[in-house]
Design a protein around this motif. Structure first.
Motif, PDB file in Angstrom:
ATOM      1  N   GLN A   1       0.849  -1.183   0.000  1.00  0.00           N
ATOM      2  CA  GLN A   1       0.000   0.000   0.000  1.00  0.00           C
ATOM      3  C   GLN A   1       0.882   1.229   0.000  1.00  0.00           C
ATOM      4  O   GLN A   1       1.914   1.267   0.683  1.00  0.00           O
ATOM      5  CB  GLN A   1      -0.911   0.015   1.229  1.00  0.00           C
ATOM      6  N   GLY A   2       0.490   2.241  -0.789  1.00  0.00           N
ATOM      7  CA  GLY A   2       1.317   3.435  -0.805  1.00  0.00           C
ATOM      8  C   GLY A   2       0.798   4.514  -1.729  1.00  0.00           C
ATOM      9  O   GLY A   2      -0.330   4.449  -2.241  1.00  0.00           O
ATOM     10  N   LEU A   3       1.643   5.490  -1.926  1.00  0.00           N
ATOM     11  CA  LEU A   3       1.310   6.659  -2.722  1.00  0.00           C
ATOM     12  C   LEU A   3       2.128   6.638  -4.004  1.00  0.00           C
ATOM     13  O   LEU A   3       3.364   6.737  -3.975  1.00  0.00           O
ATOM     14  CB  LEU A   3       1.605   7.925  -1.922  1.00  0.00           C
ATOM     15  N   ALA A   4       1.453   6.487  -5.148  1.00  0.00           N
ATOM     16  CA  ALA A   4       2.118   6.442  -6.444  1.00  0.00           C
ATOM     17  C   ALA A   4       2.408   7.865  -6.932  1.00  0.00           C
ATOM     18  O   ALA A   4       1.862   8.840  -6.402  1.00  0.00           O
ATOM     19  CB  ALA A   4       1.251   5.701  -7.452  1.00  0.00           C
ATOM     20  N   PRO A   5       3.265   8.012  -7.948  1.00  0.00           N
ATOM     21  CA  PRO A   5       3.494   9.338  -8.522  1.00  0.00           C
ATOM     22  C   PRO A   5       2.188  10.006  -8.931  1.00  0.00           C
ATOM     23  O   PRO A   5       1.225   9.343  -9.314  1.00  0.00           O
ATOM     24  CB  PRO A   5       4.385   9.042  -9.742  1.00  0.00           C
ATOM     25  N   TYR A   6       2.161  11.326  -8.815  1.00  0.00           N
ATOM     26  CA  TYR A   6       0.988  12.147  -9.091  1.00  0.00           C
ATOM     27  C   TYR A   6      -0.112  11.929  -8.052  1.00  0.00           C
ATOM     28  O   TYR A   6      -1.281  12.181  -8.319  1.00  0.00           O
ATOM     29  CB  TYR A   6       0.456  11.918 -10.514  1.00  0.00           C
ATOM     30  N   TRP A   7       0.271  11.432  -6.854  1.00  0.00           N
ATOM     31  CA  TRP A   7      -0.604  11.410  -5.685  1.00  0.00           C
ATOM     32  C   TRP A   7      -1.784  10.450  -5.813  1.00  0.00           C
ATOM     33  O   TRP A   7      -2.887  10.745  -5.358  1.00  0.00           O
ATOM     34  CB  TRP A   7      -1.092  12.817  -5.347  1.00  0.00           C
ATOM     35  N   PHE A   8      -1.566   9.306  -6.406  1.00  0.00           N
ATOM     36  CA  PHE A   8      -2.586   8.257  -6.441  1.00  0.00           C
ATOM     37  C   PHE A   8      -2.369   7.312  -5.257  1.00  0.00           C
ATOM     38  O   PHE A   8      -1.272   6.775  -5.087  1.00  0.00           O
ATOM     39  CB  PHE A   8      -2.507   7.468  -7.753  1.00  0.00           C
ATOM     40  N   ASP A   9      -3.408   7.126  -4.444  1.00  0.00           N
ATOM     41  CA  ASP A   9      -3.362   6.157  -3.351  1.00  0.00           C
ATOM     42  C   ASP A   9      -3.732   4.784  -3.897  1.00  0.00           C
ATOM     43  O   ASP A   9      -4.859   4.584  -4.371  1.00  0.00           O
ATOM     44  CB  ASP A   9      -4.338   6.547  -2.242  1.00  0.00           C
ATOM     45  N   LEU A  10      -2.812   3.820  -3.814  1.00  0.00           N
ATOM     46  CA  LEU A  10      -3.022   2.499  -4.393  1.00  0.00           C
ATOM     47  C   LEU A  10      -2.739   1.413  -3.358  1.00  0.00           C
ATOM     48  O   LEU A  10      -1.903   1.603  -2.465  1.00  0.00           O
ATOM     49  CB  LEU A  10      -2.111   2.288  -5.604  1.00  0.00           C
ATOM     50  N   SER A  11      -3.422   0.289  -3.493  1.00  0.00           N
ATOM     51  CA  SER A  11      -3.113  -0.877  -2.674  1.00  0.00           C
ATOM     52  C   SER A  11      -3.468  -2.135  -3.437  1.00  0.00           C
ATOM     53  O   SER A  11      -4.404  -2.153  -4.242  1.00  0.00           O
ATOM     54  CB  SER A  11      -3.857  -0.835  -1.336  1.00  0.00           C
ATOM     55  N   ALA A  12      -2.699  -3.185  -3.191  1.00  0.00           N
ATOM     56  CA  ALA A  12      -2.937  -4.494  -3.793  1.00  0.00           C
ATOM     57  C   ALA A  12      -2.661  -5.545  -2.726  1.00  0.00           C
ATOM     58  O   ALA A  12      -1.597  -5.526  -2.097  1.00  0.00           O
ATOM     59  CB  ALA A  12      -2.024  -4.711  -5.003  1.00  0.00           C
TER      60      ALA A  12
END
Length: 251
Positions: free
Chosen positions: A134-145
């Protein structure tokens, strides 16, 4: 004070000049009990973030309350995470997922997570081993898998992402999507092999403060494959539009 490549010049600025030499935890104006400033990952702290606490309305009149929260306690690099998500209708818990995870920072904006997931509700209870990121991708997208392994050789995969689009300093539009996959059919819980469900929606919230924000939104949910067959066999619809209104807060 030492500088790379030699000593500092005579007129170099004193790093403590602007604070008059005071440090955190010292001086006559410091309240009792305040500790000295320490390096990262030396302080334990906790918080609770309720991402969604909302009332949901559908076109068929099957209204319910949904919740989605996440709490954490620990230090910067290693900490305990509790995730809980579910639906309550007519005073009964119809579907819930609770995860207890140990998180470890693997990069500046990413954490690995390992733990267990417990499913409760109208179907049969399930237990899973969970591992994810879980984390913060470039351009401020919150993602989790997160991948799951259950008893009887059951497997699952959950992907979700969201983004805060700031229209103003207080008005934020949040697109959000979630996808779930299962490795085998689970007729007792109405889940089919492969892509099971996909959800996409947007919520418009107004931040009264940074810690509390009411919102309204709309969400679309679609079932696929065998899951769609199970839903229709039980008298439901494999796709639906939901209108939501709720509150997001943290402390």
């Amino acid at each position: 004070m030492q500088m790379q490549g030699g000593s500092p010049p005579e007129d170099a600025r004193d790093p403590n000049a602007y604070s008059e030499g005071f440090e955190r935890g010292t001086g006559e104006h410091v309240p009792p009990g305040v500790t000295r400033l320490e390096l990262g990952d030396q302080h334990a702290f906790g918080n609770l973030r309720v991402n969604r606490l909302e009332r949901v309305w559908t076109r068929r009149g099957s209204n319910f309350t949904a919740y989605d929260l996440q709490g954490r306690f620990g230090r910067d690099f290693d900490y305990l995470v509790v995730k809980a998500e579910g639906e309550v209708a007519k005073g009964k818990l119809h579907d819930s997922r609770t995860e207890f995870l140990w998180a470890h920072a693997v990069a500046g904006y990413w954490d690995s997570q390992l733990g267990v997931r417990l499913d409760k509700g109208t179907g049969r209870s399930r237990q899973w081993l969970a591992v994810g990121i879980q984390g913060l991708a470039p351009y401020w997208f919150d993602l989790s898998a997160t991948a799951y392994l259950g008893n009887g050789g059951r497997t699952a995969l959950r992907l979700d992402g969201e983004y805060d689009w700031r229209l103003t300093q207080k008005l934020i539009l949040k697109p959000r999507t979630e996808w779930t996959f299962y490795g085998k059919d689970d007729r007792e819980n109405g889940r089919g092999k492969g892509l099971s469900t996909a959800t996409a929606g947007v919520r418009l919230r107004y931040e009264i403060t940074r810690q509390i924000a009411p919102y309204v939104g709309v969400e679309w949910q679609k079932s696929f494959g065998r899951t769609s067959d199970f839903v229709r066999a039980s008298g439901g619809r494999d796709s639906q539009t939901r209108w939501v209104a709720g509150l997001s807060f943290w402390f």
